[in-house]
Design a protein around this motif. Sequence first.
Motif, PDB file in Angstrom:
ATOM      1  N   UNK A   1      45.205  47.696  43.701  1.00 42.71           N
ATOM      2  CA  UNK A   1      46.367  46.802  43.772  1.00 42.71           C
ATOM      3  C   UNK A   1      47.176  47.069  45.037  1.00 42.71           C
ATOM      4  N   UNK A   2      47.400  48.340  45.339  1.00 45.34           N
ATOM      5  CA  UNK A   2      48.117  48.685  46.573  1.00 45.34           C
ATOM      6  C   UNK A   2      47.380  48.163  47.794  1.00 45.34           C
ATOM      7  N   UNK A   3      46.071  48.319  47.793  1.00 45.06           N
ATOM      8  CA  UNK A   3      45.265  47.886  48.932  1.00 45.06           C
ATOM      9  C   UNK A   3      45.295  46.366  49.077  1.00 45.06           C
ATOM     10  N   UNK A   4      45.208  45.648  47.977  1.00 52.07           N
ATOM     11  CA  UNK A   4      45.262  44.185  48.052  1.00 52.07           C
ATOM     12  C   UNK A   4      46.556  43.728  48.714  1.00 52.07           C
ATOM     13  N   UNK A   5      47.658  44.356  48.346  1.00 51.19           N
ATOM     14  CA  UNK A   5      48.937  44.024  48.977  1.00 51.19           C
ATOM     15  C   UNK A   5      48.914  44.390  50.459  1.00 51.19           C
ATOM     16  N   UNK A   6      48.368  45.558  50.766  1.00 52.22           N
ATOM     17  CA  UNK A   6      48.304  46.001  52.154  1.00 52.22           C
ATOM     18  C   UNK A   6      47.439  45.073  52.996  1.00 52.22           C
ATOM     19  N   UNK A   7      46.429  44.488  52.378  1.00 51.20           N
ATOM     20  CA  UNK A   7      45.518  43.591  53.088  1.00 51.20           C
ATOM     21  C   UNK A   7      46.077  42.173  53.220  1.00 51.20           C
ATOM     22  N   UNK A   8      47.217  41.892  52.589  1.00 47.36           N
ATOM     23  CA  UNK A   8      47.867  40.603  52.776  1.00 47.36           C
ATOM     24  C   UNK A   8      48.129  39.786  51.533  1.00 47.36           C
ATOM     25  N   UNK A   9      47.619  40.193  50.374  1.00 48.62           N
ATOM     26  CA  UNK A   9      47.918  39.469  49.138  1.00 48.62           C
ATOM     27  C   UNK A   9      49.416  39.515  48.874  1.00 48.62           C
ATOM     28  N   UNK A  10      49.940  38.427  48.347  1.00 42.13           N
ATOM     29  CA  UNK A  10      51.381  38.345  48.111  1.00 42.13           C
ATOM     30  C   UNK A  10      51.712  38.397  46.620  1.00 42.13           C
ATOM     31  N   UNK A  11      50.771  38.906  45.835  1.00 39.32           N
ATOM     32  CA  UNK A  11      51.016  39.065  44.419  1.00 39.32           C
ATOM     33  C   UNK A  11      49.844  39.756  43.745  1.00 39.32           C
ATOM     34  N   UNK A  12      50.126  40.352  42.591  1.00 42.29           N
ATOM     35  CA  UNK A  12      49.099  40.968  41.746  1.00 42.29           C
ATOM     36  C   UNK A  12      49.237  40.353  40.359  1.00 42.29           C
ATOM     37  N   UNK A  13      48.098  39.895  39.829  1.00 36.86           N
ATOM     38  CA  UNK A  13      48.064  39.284  38.502  1.00 36.86           C
ATOM     39  C   UNK A  13      47.236  40.130  37.549  1.00 36.86           C
ATOM     40  N   UNK A  14      47.681  40.221  36.304  1.00 40.40           N
ATOM     41  CA  UNK A  14      46.897  40.843  35.235  1.00 40.40           C
ATOM     42  C   UNK A  14      46.938  39.940  34.011  1.00 40.40           C
ATOM     43  N   UNK A  15      45.904  40.045  33.200  1.00 39.64           N
ATOM     44  CA  UNK A  15      45.843  39.270  31.957  1.00 39.64           C
ATOM     45  C   UNK A  15      45.390  40.208  30.840  1.00 39.64           C
ATOM     46  N   UNK A  16      46.309  40.986  30.283  1.00 41.01           N
ATOM     47  CA  UNK A  16      45.930  41.901  29.202  1.00 41.01           C
ATOM     48  C   UNK A  16      45.590  41.139  27.923  1.00 41.01           C
ATOM     49  N   UNK A  17      44.582  41.631  27.228  1.00 42.47           N
ATOM     50  CA  UNK A  17      44.205  41.051  25.939  1.00 42.47           C
ATOM     51  C   UNK A  17      44.298  42.120  24.856  1.00 42.47           C
ATOM     52  N   UNK A  18      44.401  41.703  23.599  1.00 42.19           N
ATOM     53  CA  UNK A  18      44.647  42.674  22.522  1.00 42.19           C
ATOM     54  C   UNK A  18      43.637  43.799  22.434  1.00 42.19           C
ATOM     55  N   UNK A  19      42.359  43.514  22.759  1.00 42.53           N
ATOM     56  CA  UNK A  19      41.341  44.561  22.658  1.00 42.53           C
ATOM     57  C   UNK A  19      41.298  45.466  23.891  1.00 42.53           C
ATOM     58  N   UNK A  20      42.127  45.144  24.892  1.00 47.38           N
ATOM     59  CA  UNK A  20      42.216  45.945  26.121  1.00 47.38           C
ATOM     60  C   UNK A  20      40.846  46.177  26.760  1.00 47.38           C
ATOM     61  N   UNK A  21      39.998  45.147  26.716  1.00 48.77           N
ATOM     62  CA  UNK A  21      38.644  45.298  27.256  1.00 48.77           C
ATOM     63  C   UNK A  21      38.623  45.377  28.776  1.00 48.77           C
ATOM     64  N   UNK A  22      39.695  44.964  29.401  1.00 44.83           N
ATOM     65  CA  UNK A  22      39.812  45.155  30.856  1.00 44.83           C
ATOM     66  C   UNK A  22      41.171  45.786  31.157  1.00 44.83           C
ATOM     67  N   UNK A  23      42.207  44.999  31.383  1.00 42.28           N
ATOM     68  CA  UNK A  23      43.529  45.578  31.620  1.00 42.28           C
ATOM     69  C   UNK A  23      44.060  46.210  30.341  1.00 42.28           C
ATOM     70  N   UNK A  24      44.446  47.466  30.441  1.00 40.35           N
ATOM     71  CA  UNK A  24      45.087  48.149  29.319  1.00 40.35           C
ATOM     72  C   UNK A  24      46.598  47.969  29.409  1.00 40.35           C
ATOM     73  N   UNK A  25      47.237  48.063  28.286  1.00 40.52           N
ATOM     74  CA  UNK A  25      48.690  47.878  28.292  1.00 40.52           C
ATOM     75  C   UNK A  25      49.370  48.938  29.169  1.00 40.52           C
ATOM     76  N   UNK A  26      48.845  50.144  29.195  1.00 40.89           N
ATOM     77  CA  UNK A  26      49.420  51.170  30.058  1.00 40.89           C
ATOM     78  C   UNK A  26      49.261  50.807  31.526  1.00 40.89           C
ATOM     79  N   UNK A  27      48.170  50.113  31.869  1.00 40.35           N
ATOM     80  CA  UNK A  27      47.986  49.651  33.247  1.00 40.35           C
ATOM     81  C   UNK A  27      49.156  48.788  33.696  1.00 40.35           C
ATOM     82  N   UNK A  28      49.631  47.949  32.795  1.00 42.94           N
ATOM     83  CA  UNK A  28      50.714  47.028  33.149  1.00 42.94           C
ATOM     84  C   UNK A  28      51.971  47.813  33.512  1.00 42.94           C
TER      85      UNK A  28
END
Length: 238
Positions: A29-56
Amino acid sequence: MARLSVNVNKIATLRNSRGGNNPDLIQVAKDCERFGARGITVHPRPDERHIRYQDVYDLKKIVTTEFNIEGNCQEQKFVDLVLAVKPEQVTLVPDALGQITSNHGWDTITHQQYLKDTIKIFADAGIRVSIFVDPVVEIVEAAATTGTHRIELYTEAYAHGYAANREEAIAPYVKAAEAAKRAGLGINAGHDLDLQNLKYFAENIPALDEVSIGHALISDALYYGLENTVQMYLRQLA
Protein backbone atom coordinates in the motif's frame (compact mmCIF):
# COMPACT_ATOMS: atom_id res chain seq x y z
CA MET A 1 -7.78 13.65 -14.01
CA ALA A 2 -9.66 10.93 -12.17
CA ARG A 3 -7.97 9.49 -9.11
CA LEU A 4 -6.56 5.97 -9.23
CA SER A 5 -7.35 4.01 -6.08
CA VAL A 6 -5.57 0.64 -5.94
CA ASN A 7 -7.59 -2.20 -4.46
CA VAL A 8 -5.12 -4.38 -2.52
CA ASN A 9 -7.45 -7.33 -1.85
CA LYS A 10 -5.46 -9.63 -4.15
CA ILE A 11 -2.26 -8.89 -2.25
CA ALA A 12 -3.98 -10.08 0.91
CA THR A 13 -5.25 -13.19 -0.93
CA LEU A 14 -1.70 -14.12 -1.93
CA ARG A 15 -0.41 -13.50 1.59
CA ASN A 16 -3.16 -15.56 3.17
CA SER A 17 -2.50 -18.52 0.86
CA ARG A 18 0.74 -19.30 2.69
CA GLY A 19 0.31 -17.62 6.05
CA GLY A 20 2.93 -15.25 7.35
CA ASN A 21 3.34 -11.79 5.92
CA ASN A 22 4.66 -12.25 2.40
CA PRO A 23 3.76 -10.19 0.46
CA ASP A 24 3.59 -7.41 3.03
CA LEU A 25 0.20 -5.74 2.50
CA ILE A 26 1.17 -2.58 4.36
CA GLN A 27 4.37 -2.13 2.36
CA VAL A 28 2.52 -2.70 -0.91
CA ALA A 29 0.00 0.00 0.00
CA LYS A 30 2.82 2.40 0.85
CA ASP A 31 4.54 1.58 -2.42
CA CYS A 32 1.39 2.09 -4.48
CA GLU A 33 1.07 5.58 -3.03
CA ARG A 34 4.76 6.24 -3.62
CA PHE A 35 4.38 5.14 -7.23
CA GLY A 36 1.56 7.65 -7.80
CA ALA A 37 -1.73 6.04 -6.74
CA ARG A 38 -4.01 8.58 -5.09
CA GLY A 39 -5.96 6.12 -2.98
CA ILE A 40 -6.04 2.65 -1.43
CA THR A 41 -9.19 0.54 -1.53
CA VAL A 42 -10.09 -2.56 0.49
CA HIS A 43 -13.19 -4.74 0.47
CA PRO A 44 -13.28 -6.83 3.65
CA ARG A 45 -15.71 -9.74 3.74
CA PRO A 46 -17.04 -11.63 6.77
CA ASP A 47 -14.89 -14.71 6.16
CA GLU A 48 -11.76 -12.53 5.86
CA ARG A 49 -10.60 -14.62 2.90
CA HIS A 50 -8.50 -11.72 1.67
CA ILE A 51 -8.54 -8.44 3.62
CA ARG A 52 -8.70 -9.10 7.34
CA TYR A 53 -10.42 -6.68 9.65
CA GLN A 54 -7.10 -6.02 11.39
CA ASP A 55 -5.63 -5.07 8.01
CA VAL A 56 -8.13 -2.24 7.79
CA TYR A 57 -7.00 -0.80 11.12
CA ASP A 58 -3.35 -1.20 10.13
CA LEU A 59 -3.85 0.46 6.75
CA LYS A 60 -5.64 3.42 8.29
CA LYS A 61 -2.43 4.24 10.15
CA ILE A 62 -0.30 4.48 7.02
CA VAL A 63 -2.48 5.55 4.09
CA THR A 64 -1.64 9.17 3.30
CA THR A 65 -3.79 9.69 0.19
CA GLU A 66 -7.39 8.49 0.42
CA PHE A 67 -8.66 5.37 2.15
CA ASN A 68 -11.76 3.77 0.65
CA ILE A 69 -13.50 0.86 2.37
CA GLU A 70 -15.98 -1.10 0.27
CA GLY A 71 -18.41 -3.62 1.64
CA ASN A 72 -21.87 -4.83 2.52
CA CYS A 73 -23.48 -2.38 4.92
CA GLN A 74 -26.13 -5.00 5.75
CA GLU A 75 -23.46 -6.63 7.93
CA GLN A 76 -23.28 -4.87 11.29
CA LYS A 77 -19.65 -5.87 11.66
CA PHE A 78 -18.84 -3.89 8.53
CA VAL A 79 -20.73 -0.84 9.74
CA ASP A 80 -18.93 -0.96 13.09
CA LEU A 81 -15.56 -1.30 11.36
CA VAL A 82 -16.10 1.72 9.12
CA LEU A 83 -17.31 3.88 11.99
CA ALA A 84 -14.28 2.89 14.06
CA VAL A 85 -11.75 3.48 11.29
CA LYS A 86 -13.38 6.57 9.72
CA PRO A 87 -11.92 6.34 6.20
CA GLU A 88 -12.25 9.21 3.77
CA GLN A 89 -14.81 7.19 1.82
CA VAL A 90 -17.07 4.20 2.30
CA THR A 91 -18.52 2.46 -0.74
CA LEU A 92 -21.71 0.50 -0.09
CA VAL A 93 -22.02 -2.70 -2.12
CA PRO A 94 -25.03 -5.08 -1.99
CA ASP A 95 -23.02 -8.30 -1.71
CA ALA A 96 -24.58 -11.55 -0.62
CA LEU A 97 -22.93 -13.63 2.09
CA GLY A 98 -20.12 -15.71 0.57
CA GLN A 99 -20.19 -13.88 -2.76
CA ILE A 100 -16.92 -14.27 -4.69
CA THR A 101 -17.00 -10.79 -6.18
CA SER A 102 -19.48 -7.96 -6.57
CA ASN A 103 -21.88 -8.57 -9.47
CA HIS A 104 -24.66 -5.99 -9.28
CA GLY A 105 -25.48 -2.56 -7.97
CA TRP A 106 -28.09 -1.33 -5.53
CA ASP A 107 -31.74 -1.09 -6.50
CA THR A 108 -31.97 2.45 -5.18
CA ILE A 109 -35.71 2.57 -5.78
CA THR A 110 -36.70 -0.55 -3.86
CA HIS A 111 -34.15 0.05 -1.08
CA GLN A 112 -34.58 3.82 -0.93
CA GLN A 113 -35.42 4.14 2.77
CA TYR A 114 -32.81 1.60 3.86
CA LEU A 115 -30.14 3.47 1.96
CA LYS A 116 -31.23 6.82 3.37
CA ASP A 117 -31.02 5.50 6.92
CA THR A 118 -27.67 3.77 6.39
CA ILE A 119 -26.02 6.59 4.48
CA LYS A 120 -27.00 9.04 7.22
CA ILE A 121 -25.09 6.95 9.76
CA PHE A 122 -21.86 7.29 7.81
CA ALA A 123 -22.43 10.87 6.69
CA ASP A 124 -23.09 11.95 10.28
CA ALA A 125 -19.67 10.48 11.15
CA GLY A 126 -18.03 12.71 8.52
CA ILE A 127 -17.41 9.92 6.00
CA ARG A 128 -18.04 10.47 2.30
CA VAL A 129 -20.44 7.84 0.98
CA SER A 130 -20.51 6.24 -2.46
CA ILE A 131 -23.03 3.59 -3.49
CA PHE A 132 -22.46 0.89 -6.11
CA VAL A 133 -25.00 1.15 -8.95
CA ASP A 134 -25.69 -0.22 -12.40
CA PRO A 135 -25.66 2.29 -15.29
CA VAL A 136 -29.40 2.93 -15.33
CA VAL A 137 -30.63 6.54 -15.35
CA GLU A 138 -33.61 5.84 -13.08
CA ILE A 139 -31.37 4.09 -10.55
CA VAL A 140 -28.93 7.01 -10.56
CA GLU A 141 -31.74 9.53 -10.16
CA ALA A 142 -33.10 7.57 -7.19
CA ALA A 143 -29.58 7.38 -5.73
CA ALA A 144 -29.49 11.17 -5.67
CA THR A 145 -32.36 11.22 -3.17
CA THR A 146 -30.68 8.89 -0.67
CA GLY A 147 -28.18 11.41 0.67
CA THR A 148 -25.16 9.73 -0.92
CA HIS A 149 -22.29 11.92 -2.03
CA ARG A 150 -21.24 9.77 -4.96
CA ILE A 151 -22.17 6.75 -7.01
CA GLU A 152 -19.78 4.06 -8.20
CA LEU A 153 -20.71 2.82 -11.65
CA TYR A 154 -20.44 -0.97 -11.88
CA THR A 155 -18.39 -1.40 -15.06
CA GLU A 156 -18.41 -5.15 -15.72
CA ALA A 157 -20.93 -4.82 -18.56
CA TYR A 158 -18.79 -2.13 -20.19
CA ALA A 159 -15.64 -4.22 -19.87
CA HIS A 160 -17.30 -7.30 -21.33
CA GLY A 161 -18.78 -5.39 -24.25
CA TYR A 162 -15.74 -3.25 -25.02
CA ALA A 163 -14.03 -5.52 -27.52
CA ALA A 164 -17.15 -6.18 -29.59
CA ASN A 165 -18.51 -2.63 -29.72
CA ARG A 166 -17.04 -0.04 -27.41
CA GLU A 167 -19.45 2.71 -28.50
CA GLU A 168 -22.41 0.54 -27.60
CA ALA A 169 -20.75 -0.59 -24.37
CA ILE A 170 -20.08 2.94 -23.12
CA ALA A 171 -23.48 4.42 -24.09
CA PRO A 172 -25.44 3.58 -20.91
CA TYR A 173 -22.55 4.80 -18.76
CA VAL A 174 -22.51 8.16 -20.51
CA LYS A 175 -26.24 8.57 -19.86
CA ALA A 176 -25.89 7.45 -16.23
CA ALA A 177 -22.97 9.83 -15.67
CA GLU A 178 -24.90 12.72 -17.18
CA ALA A 179 -27.79 11.96 -14.82
CA ALA A 180 -25.40 11.86 -11.87
CA LYS A 181 -23.87 15.18 -12.86
CA ARG A 182 -27.30 16.80 -13.18
CA ALA A 183 -28.13 15.54 -9.69
CA GLY A 184 -24.91 16.89 -8.22
CA LEU A 185 -23.40 13.48 -7.48
CA GLY A 186 -19.72 12.61 -7.73
CA ILE A 187 -18.87 9.70 -10.01
CA ASN A 188 -16.61 6.75 -9.25
CA ALA A 189 -16.27 3.58 -11.31
CA GLY A 190 -14.93 0.09 -10.90
CA HIS A 191 -14.96 -3.60 -11.80
CA ASP A 192 -13.00 -5.15 -14.68
CA LEU A 193 -11.44 -1.88 -15.81
CA ASP A 194 -7.98 -2.57 -17.23
CA LEU A 195 -5.23 -1.25 -19.48
CA GLN A 196 -7.26 -2.00 -22.61
CA ASN A 197 -10.55 -0.30 -21.71
CA LEU A 198 -9.77 2.31 -19.06
CA LYS A 199 -8.65 5.17 -21.31
CA TYR A 200 -11.76 5.06 -23.48
CA PHE A 201 -13.98 4.94 -20.41
CA ALA A 202 -12.30 7.96 -18.82
CA GLU A 203 -12.38 9.94 -22.06
CA ASN A 204 -16.14 9.42 -22.35
CA ILE A 205 -16.96 10.11 -18.70
CA PRO A 206 -15.32 13.53 -18.24
CA ALA A 207 -16.89 14.04 -14.79
CA LEU A 208 -15.23 10.86 -13.49
CA ASP A 209 -13.76 11.42 -10.00
CA GLU A 210 -12.17 8.08 -9.19
CA VAL A 211 -11.58 4.54 -10.41
CA SER A 212 -10.92 1.64 -8.07
CA ILE A 213 -8.88 -1.13 -9.70
CA GLY A 214 -7.48 -4.25 -8.09
CA HIS A 215 -7.59 -7.60 -9.89
CA ALA A 216 -6.43 -6.38 -13.30
CA LEU A 217 -3.77 -4.06 -11.90
CA ILE A 218 -2.25 -6.69 -9.60
CA SER A 219 -2.35 -9.26 -12.42
CA ASP A 220 -0.58 -6.86 -14.76
CA ALA A 221 2.04 -6.18 -12.08
CA LEU A 222 3.14 -9.83 -12.34
CA TYR A 223 4.37 -9.04 -15.85
CA TYR A 224 5.28 -5.37 -15.72
CA GLY A 225 6.25 -4.81 -12.09
CA LEU A 226 4.16 -2.87 -9.58
CA GLU A 227 5.71 0.57 -10.05
CA ASN A 228 5.54 0.40 -13.83
CA THR A 229 1.98 -0.92 -13.73
CA VAL A 230 0.71 1.87 -11.48
CA GLN A 231 2.30 4.37 -13.85
CA MET A 232 0.72 2.65 -16.86
CA TYR A 233 -2.74 2.94 -15.30
CA LEU A 234 -2.16 6.57 -14.41
CA ARG A 235 -1.29 7.30 -18.03
CA GLN A 236 -4.64 5.86 -19.11
CA LEU A 237 -6.34 8.47 -16.93
CA ALA A 238 -4.20 11.43 -18.01
